[in-house]
Design a protein around this motif. Structure first.
Motif, mmCIF file in Angstrom:
data_model
loop_
_atom_site.group_PDB
_atom_site.id
_atom_site.type_symbol
_atom_site.label_atom_id
_atom_site.label_comp_id
_atom_site.label_asym_id
_atom_site.label_seq_id
_atom_site.Cartn_x
_atom_site.Cartn_y
_atom_site.Cartn_z
ATOM 1 N N GLU A 37 0.825 -1.209 0.000
ATOM 2 C CA GLU A 37 0.000 0.000 0.000
ATOM 3 C C GLU A 37 0.859 1.259 0.000
ATOM 4 O OE1 GLU A 37 -3.880 -1.776 2.406
ATOM 5 O OE2 GLU A 37 -2.106 -1.090 3.493
ATOM 6 N N ARG A 74 -7.200 8.748 -8.719
ATOM 7 C CA ARG A 74 -6.666 7.488 -8.194
ATOM 8 C C ARG A 74 -5.812 7.741 -6.945
ATOM 9 N NH1 ARG A 74 -3.688 4.239 -12.725
ATOM 10 N NH2 ARG A 74 -3.604 2.740 -10.998
ATOM 11 N N SER A 77 -8.173 8.749 -4.064
ATOM 12 C CA SER A 77 -8.984 7.590 -3.665
ATOM 13 C C SER A 77 -8.153 6.650 -2.794
ATOM 14 C CB SER A 77 -9.497 6.848 -4.901
ATOM 15 O OG SER A 77 -10.407 7.640 -5.623
ATOM 16 N N HIS A 78 -6.900 6.446 -3.185
ATOM 17 C CA HIS A 78 -6.027 5.575 -2.379
ATOM 18 C C HIS A 78 -5.754 6.201 -1.019
ATOM 19 C CE1 HIS A 78 -3.190 2.395 -1.606
ATOM 20 N NE2 HIS A 78 -2.189 3.246 -1.447
ATOM 21 N N CYS A 80 -7.782 8.212 0.584
ATOM 22 C CA CYS A 80 -9.011 8.051 1.369
ATOM 23 C C CYS A 80 -9.100 6.637 1.941
ATOM 24 C CB CYS A 80 -10.233 8.351 0.510
ATOM 25 S SG CYS A 80 -10.467 10.101 0.120
ATOM 26 N N TYR A 81 -8.702 5.653 1.124
ATOM 27 C CA TYR A 81 -8.701 4.270 1.601
ATOM 28 C C TYR A 81 -7.749 4.115 2.786
ATOM 29 C CZ TYR A 81 -7.030 -0.525 1.908
ATOM 30 O OH TYR A 81 -6.627 -1.749 2.379
ATOM 31 N N ASP A 84 -9.251 5.764 5.915
ATOM 32 C CA ASP A 84 -10.347 4.992 6.509
ATOM 33 C C ASP A 84 -9.848 3.688 7.118
ATOM 34 O OD1 ASP A 84 -12.101 6.947 5.723
ATOM 35 O OD2 ASP A 84 -12.757 5.905 3.912
ATOM 36 N N ARG A 85 -8.838 3.092 6.494
ATOM 37 C CA ARG A 85 -8.366 1.770 6.924
ATOM 38 C C ARG A 85 -7.436 1.843 8.124
ATOM 39 N NH1 ARG A 85 -6.949 -2.136 8.835
ATOM 40 N NH2 ARG A 85 -6.437 -4.181 7.952
#
Length: 234
Positions: A37, A74, A77-78, A80-81, A84-85
């Motif tokens: 990631e 992109r 979005s990554h 944001c992931y 959140d994660r």
């Protein structure tokens, strides 16, 4: 066209992504993402930075701008992931929040409904490899000045007879067949203007350009698809 994108906002997004990369490299917090990631974040940051440099050059055109917008989509979005994660549980300390360039969460939520009206475009020739989109609400559909904040323009280009496999897989993502719905269109951009000039590379003259428009609210919520319209690039 120059006001349809904000380089200062893009630069801020790059700076935040870079801050995250630095934090991951220099510290080992309990909420550390996986190596895969982190590597993806680094690669997305590199791509977005390269395309932004091209957009800000004198050779900027609509397709390069679309590729840049997609790269930033992109990247964000990554991010944001990752947020959140990893960033929410366990809660970050004040120091963590500052180091990542984040703000303390606002407990007040402003709910904006998604648009319900449909948008469309009339297309006129504006010069060699230039098309002008005249954006409008489709008559008979609902209009709300709060939800209908701007227009999300979806578009794509199809060579005569359809794109080859190589053309379809290229960064420009030429279309292999005519668009039937907006979901068939590979590129998109946002504008609050009612007239949007679309500039295409000279070599795309004679190809077919397809468009579909959706209203979009200030939070990114999008309304129903508008009809597909098309024109030959002059």
């Amino acid at each position: 066209m120059a006001n349809d994108w904000l380089p200062s906002k893009r630069i801020e997004q790059l700076a935040m992504a870079k801050a995250w990369i630095n934090v991951f490299q220099t510290t080992a917090p309990s909420w550390q993402p996986t190596n895969t990631e982190k590597q993806e974040l680094t690669e997305l940051h590199r791509t977005a930075r390269r395309l932004l440099a091209e957009v800000m050059s004198t050779e900027r055109n609509t397709l390069i701008t679309a590729l840049c917008n997609e790269a930033f989509y992109r990247l964000t979005s990554h991010m944001c992931y990752l947020k959140d994660r990893y960033f929410l549980v366990p809660p970050l300390t004040d120091h963590d929040i500052v180091s990542l360039g984040l703000r303390h969460k606002d407990t007040k939520q402003t709910l904006i409904p998604r648009p319900t009206g449909q948008a469309g475009a009339d297309i006129t020739c504006h010069g060699v490899h230039l098309l002008m989109l005249h954006l409008r609400r489709i008559e008979g559909t609902h209009y709300d000045r709060i939800t209908d904040y701007g227009y999300r323009i979806y578009f794509g280009i199809m060579p005569n007879g359809g794109a080859t496999a190589e053309e379809a897989s290229s960064p420009l993502r030429y279309m292999t067949k005519a668009a039937v719905t907006g979901e068939d269109l590979p590129h998109n951009k946002f504008s609050r203007r009612r007239k949007v000039l679309m500039e295409f590379p000279t070599e795309d003259s004679g190809k077919a350009a397809y468009f579909s428009i959706r209203f979009e609210n200030a939070k990114g919520g999008r309304g129903p698809w508008g009809p597909v319209s098309s024109a030959i690039i002059p």
